[in-house]
Scaffold this active site. Structure first.
Site, PDB file in Angstrom:
ATOM      1  N   GLU A  38       6.402 -48.146   1.672  1.00 52.41           N
ATOM      2  CA  GLU A  38       5.481 -47.095   1.247  1.00 52.41           C
ATOM      3  C   GLU A  38       5.260 -46.062   2.344  1.00 52.41           C
ATOM      4  O   GLU A  38       5.016 -44.881   2.067  1.00 52.41           O
ATOM      5  CB  GLU A  38       4.139 -47.716   0.856  1.00 52.41           C
ATOM      6  N   THR A 116       0.541 -49.213  -3.375  1.00 50.94           N
ATOM      7  CA  THR A 116       0.859 -49.580  -4.747  1.00 50.94           C
ATOM      8  C   THR A 116      -0.159 -50.611  -5.233  1.00 50.94           C
ATOM      9  O   THR A 116      -0.849 -51.242  -4.444  1.00 50.94           O
ATOM     10  CB  THR A 116       2.280 -50.140  -4.843  1.00 50.94           C
ATOM     11  N   LYS A 199      -5.712 -53.160  -9.383  1.00 51.14           N
ATOM     12  CA  LYS A 199      -6.001 -54.207  -8.407  1.00 51.14           C
ATOM     13  C   LYS A 199      -5.003 -54.131  -7.262  1.00 51.14           C
ATOM     14  O   LYS A 199      -3.811 -53.871  -7.471  1.00 51.14           O
ATOM     15  CB  LYS A 199      -5.984 -55.608  -9.050  1.00 51.14           C
ATOM     16  N   ASP A 200      -5.489 -54.365  -6.051  1.00 44.42           N
ATOM     17  CA  ASP A 200      -4.614 -54.339  -4.889  1.00 44.42           C
ATOM     18  C   ASP A 200      -4.995 -55.456  -3.933  1.00 44.42           C
ATOM     19  O   ASP A 200      -5.768 -56.347  -4.281  1.00 44.42           O
ATOM     20  CB  ASP A 200      -4.655 -52.964  -4.203  1.00 44.42           C
ATOM     21  N   MET A 201      -4.467 -55.400  -2.699  1.00 43.63           N
ATOM     22  CA  MET A 201      -4.708 -56.450  -1.720  1.00 43.63           C
ATOM     23  C   MET A 201      -5.323 -55.919  -0.421  1.00 43.63           C
ATOM     24  O   MET A 201      -5.364 -56.642   0.568  1.00 43.63           O
ATOM     25  CB  MET A 201      -3.394 -57.185  -1.424  1.00 43.63           C
ATOM     26  N   GLU A 202      -5.786 -54.662  -0.426  1.00 48.63           N
ATOM     27  CA  GLU A 202      -6.319 -54.087   0.810  1.00 48.63           C
ATOM     28  C   GLU A 202      -7.583 -53.247   0.648  1.00 48.63           C
ATOM     29  O   GLU A 202      -8.412 -53.180   1.566  1.00 48.63           O
ATOM     30  CB  GLU A 202      -5.246 -53.190   1.488  1.00 48.63           C
ATOM     31  N   ASP A 225       2.995 -52.475 -11.511  1.00 43.82           N
ATOM     32  CA  ASP A 225       3.129 -53.538 -12.503  1.00 43.82           C
ATOM     33  C   ASP A 225       1.892 -53.557 -13.389  1.00 43.82           C
ATOM     34  O   ASP A 225       0.806 -53.165 -12.970  1.00 43.82           O
ATOM     35  CB  ASP A 225       3.309 -54.899 -11.813  1.00 43.82           C
TER      36      ASP A 225
END
Length: 267
Positions: A38, A116, A199-202, A225
């Site tokens: 990214e 993303t 939704k993300d992870m960060e 996704d």
């Protein structure tokens, strides 16, 4: 939703040290991004160079690219590769400590957390859609004790950018953050409670630190996704990553071009 803070004003100024008030043009921009895939197109677009004498502690894998783009100093920071396994250091722990270290070292006027994300078709998300987050929260910090439950969710508002959203026609949605790519039933219930579109992870980890150190932050997320779709999340993510990264990088470029020359109050 700022927590009570007993520090003196002098201490507060040292920690947060924003270089710009709401009426001065933004001069220092920090982009935090989790994955090398990214990050690198933006490094090329903004003609950034890797920091040869790192502002970060010796031995950490964090990477900073920096340079002058139009009227702003831009630093793009990604957490680098895990020192043991060699994969991108994704997730909330890396995001939080990199955000803290970057603010302390660079004193940015504004943070963009770009990346993303998974999207929910039930909330109108499609592959390659780009969203600006209106607010961020966690969905995997379950602490079923009064008040601790609210702390676990950690709901925070993103910096309000109505002019940027209107000018660039970005979609707006709520962002929910957790440390897993997939989604358990408990996570799903929490994400629904958060009313999240992506939704993300960060994101929520960046927001936690940015609010603590009083640096405005915005969140630009592109959908790789469909979480509530019929394809396995990991498979769909990998299938779409490169194409969606192109959409993300275009959106970030447009946002940076819009921000250039403007004050925080003009966003």
């Amino acid at each position: 939703m700022s927590p009570h803070d007993d520090r003196s004003e002098k201490e507060d100024d040292v920690i947060s040290a924003p270089a710009s008030s709401g009426d001065q043009p933004i001069s220092s921009l920090l982009i935090i991004i989790a994955m090398q895939t990214e990050a690198l197109p933006l490094v090329t677009k903004f003609q950034l160079v890797e920091d040869e004498s790192s502002v970060f502690p010796k031995g950490v894998p964090w990477v900073r690219y920096h340079g002058k783009y139009k009227d702003m100093d831009i630093s793009l920071v990604w957490p680098g590769k895990d020192l043991t396994l060699g994969v991108d250091s994704v997730g909330t722990i890396s995001a939080a400590i990199v955000t803290y270290a970057s603010i302390q070292a660079l004193h940015p006027d504004l943070i963009i957390n770009a990346g993303t994300a998974g999207g929910f078709k039930a909330k109108g998300a499609s592959i390659s859609d780009v969203f600006i987050a209106s607010e961020v929260a966690f969905h995997d910090r379950r602490i079923p004790i009064p008040v601790f439950d609210l702390y676990g969710v950690g709901l925070r508002q993103a910096f309000h950018t109505p002019n940027l959203v209107n000018e660039l026609s970005f979609k707006v949605g709520k962002l929910s953050t957790g440390d897993s790519l997939d989604m358990s039933q408990q996570d799903e219930s929490a994400i629904i409670a958060n009313d999240a579109t992506v939704k993300d992870m960060e994101g929520a980890a960046v927001a936690y630190v940015a609010e603590m150190l009083k640096v405005p932050s915005i969140y630009i997320k592109a959908v790789t996704d469909i979480v509530d779709g019929d394809k396995p999340t990991a498979e769909e993510f990998l299938q779409n990553l490169m194409a969606v990264t192109a959409a993300l990088d275009l959106a970030v470029t447009q946002a940076v071009d819009f921000i250039n020359g403007k004050s925080l109050s003009e966003l």
